[in-house]
Design an enzyme around this catalytic site. Structure first.
Site, mmCIF file in Angstrom:
data_model
loop_
_atom_site.group_PDB
_atom_site.id
_atom_site.type_symbol
_atom_site.label_atom_id
_atom_site.label_comp_id
_atom_site.label_asym_id
_atom_site.label_seq_id
_atom_site.Cartn_x
_atom_site.Cartn_y
_atom_site.Cartn_z
ATOM 1 N N HIS A 61 37.694 44.427 42.996
ATOM 2 C CA HIS A 61 37.866 43.412 44.038
ATOM 3 C C HIS A 61 39.136 42.601 43.831
ATOM 4 C CE1 HIS A 61 33.196 43.390 44.098
ATOM 5 N NE2 HIS A 61 33.678 44.385 44.812
ATOM 6 N N LYS A 70 41.110 35.188 37.198
ATOM 7 C CA LYS A 70 39.742 35.118 36.695
ATOM 8 C C LYS A 70 39.728 35.130 35.172
ATOM 9 C CE LYS A 70 37.906 37.595 40.696
ATOM 10 N NZ LYS A 70 37.270 38.841 41.163
ATOM 11 N N TYR A 130 32.400 34.043 35.169
ATOM 12 C CA TYR A 130 33.844 33.940 35.299
ATOM 13 C C TYR A 130 34.257 32.693 36.058
ATOM 14 C CZ TYR A 130 32.905 36.490 39.712
ATOM 15 O OH TYR A 130 32.413 36.907 40.916
#
Length: 183
Positions: A61, A70, A130
C-alpha cells in the site's frame, strides 16, 4: 536505540535497547530527537494497530497525493515486512527491502514517504503497530501487486501456499509495477 541504514539507505532498521529481568522488560520505542537525527525531520499524526492470522498479506500500500512515512513494529508474532522504493529520482527506484520483525527481536522499520509498504504474517497470528506521518486518505491510496514479476519480491510463503489477500490487494484491483503511479 541502534539505527541501521539498509541496502536502501532511507529505510532504517531500529533495534531498541531492552532491559529485562524475571519481572519482564522495559524498552523505549520512540525518541523524537534521536529519530530526527537518524531518519529525518518527520512528525507522526496517526497510530494504527492491526491483527492478522498466518498467511495474510497486507499490501503493498501507499498514498500518492498524501504520502505516508511509517514507523512499524510487531508486538505479537512475526511478519516479513517489505518496502518498495517508488521515488523515480531515487538511485534505488524500483528496489525492495524485506526484514523479519517480531515480538522477540522487537525491531522496528522506518519506511519513508514515497514507498509502497506491506507485510506477510509468518506466525499463527501477529499484531502490527505503526505510526504514520500523514492521515489515512482513501482517495489517494493505491495497491501495488504483491506478486509483480518485475519486482521479484522473495516472500517467504508458509508451506508455499499463496497468501490471503483483501479485494484491493488482489490482482484484479492492484496495480502492476509498470502501471502504478510513482513519486
Amino acid at each position: 536505540m541502534k539505527y541501521e541504514k539498509l541496502a536502501i539507505p532511507d529505510v532504517v532498521l531500529i533495534t531498541p535497547q531492552v532491559f529485562g529481568d524475571e519481572r519482564g522488560f522495559f524498552m523505549e520505542t520512540f525518541h523524537q530527537s534521536d529519530f530526527e537525527q537518524h531518519c529525518g525531520n518527520y512528525q507522526f499524526v496517526q497510530d494504527n494497530h492491526s491483527k492478522s492470522k498466518q498467511g495474510i498479506l497486507r499490501g503493498l500500500h501507499y498514498q500518492h497525493a498524501k504520502p505516508q512515512g511509517k514507523l512499524v513494529r510487531v508486538t505479537q508474532g512475526e511478519v516479513f515486512d517489505v518496502a518498495v522504493d517508488l521515488r523515480e529520482q531515487s538511485p534505488t527506484f524500483g528496489q525492495w527491502i524485506g526484514e523479519y520483525l517480531n515480538s522477540c527481536n522487537k525491531k522496528m522499520l522506518w519506511v519513508p514517504p514515497g514507498f509502497a509498504h506491506g507485510f506477510y504474517v509468518m506466525s499463527e497470528e501477529a499484531e502490527f503497530q505503526y505510526k504514520c506521518t500523514d492521515y489515512y486518505h482513501p482517495g489517494s491510496e493505491f495497491s501495488l501487486l504483491w506478486s509483480d514479476e518485475a519486482l521479484n519480491i522473495e516472500w517467504p510463503l508458509v508451506n508455499g501456499k499463496l497468501p490471503q489477500l483483501s479485494v484491493k490487494d488482489d490482482k484484479e484491483c492492484a496495480f502492476s509495477w509498470q502501471h502504478c503511479p510513482k513519486f
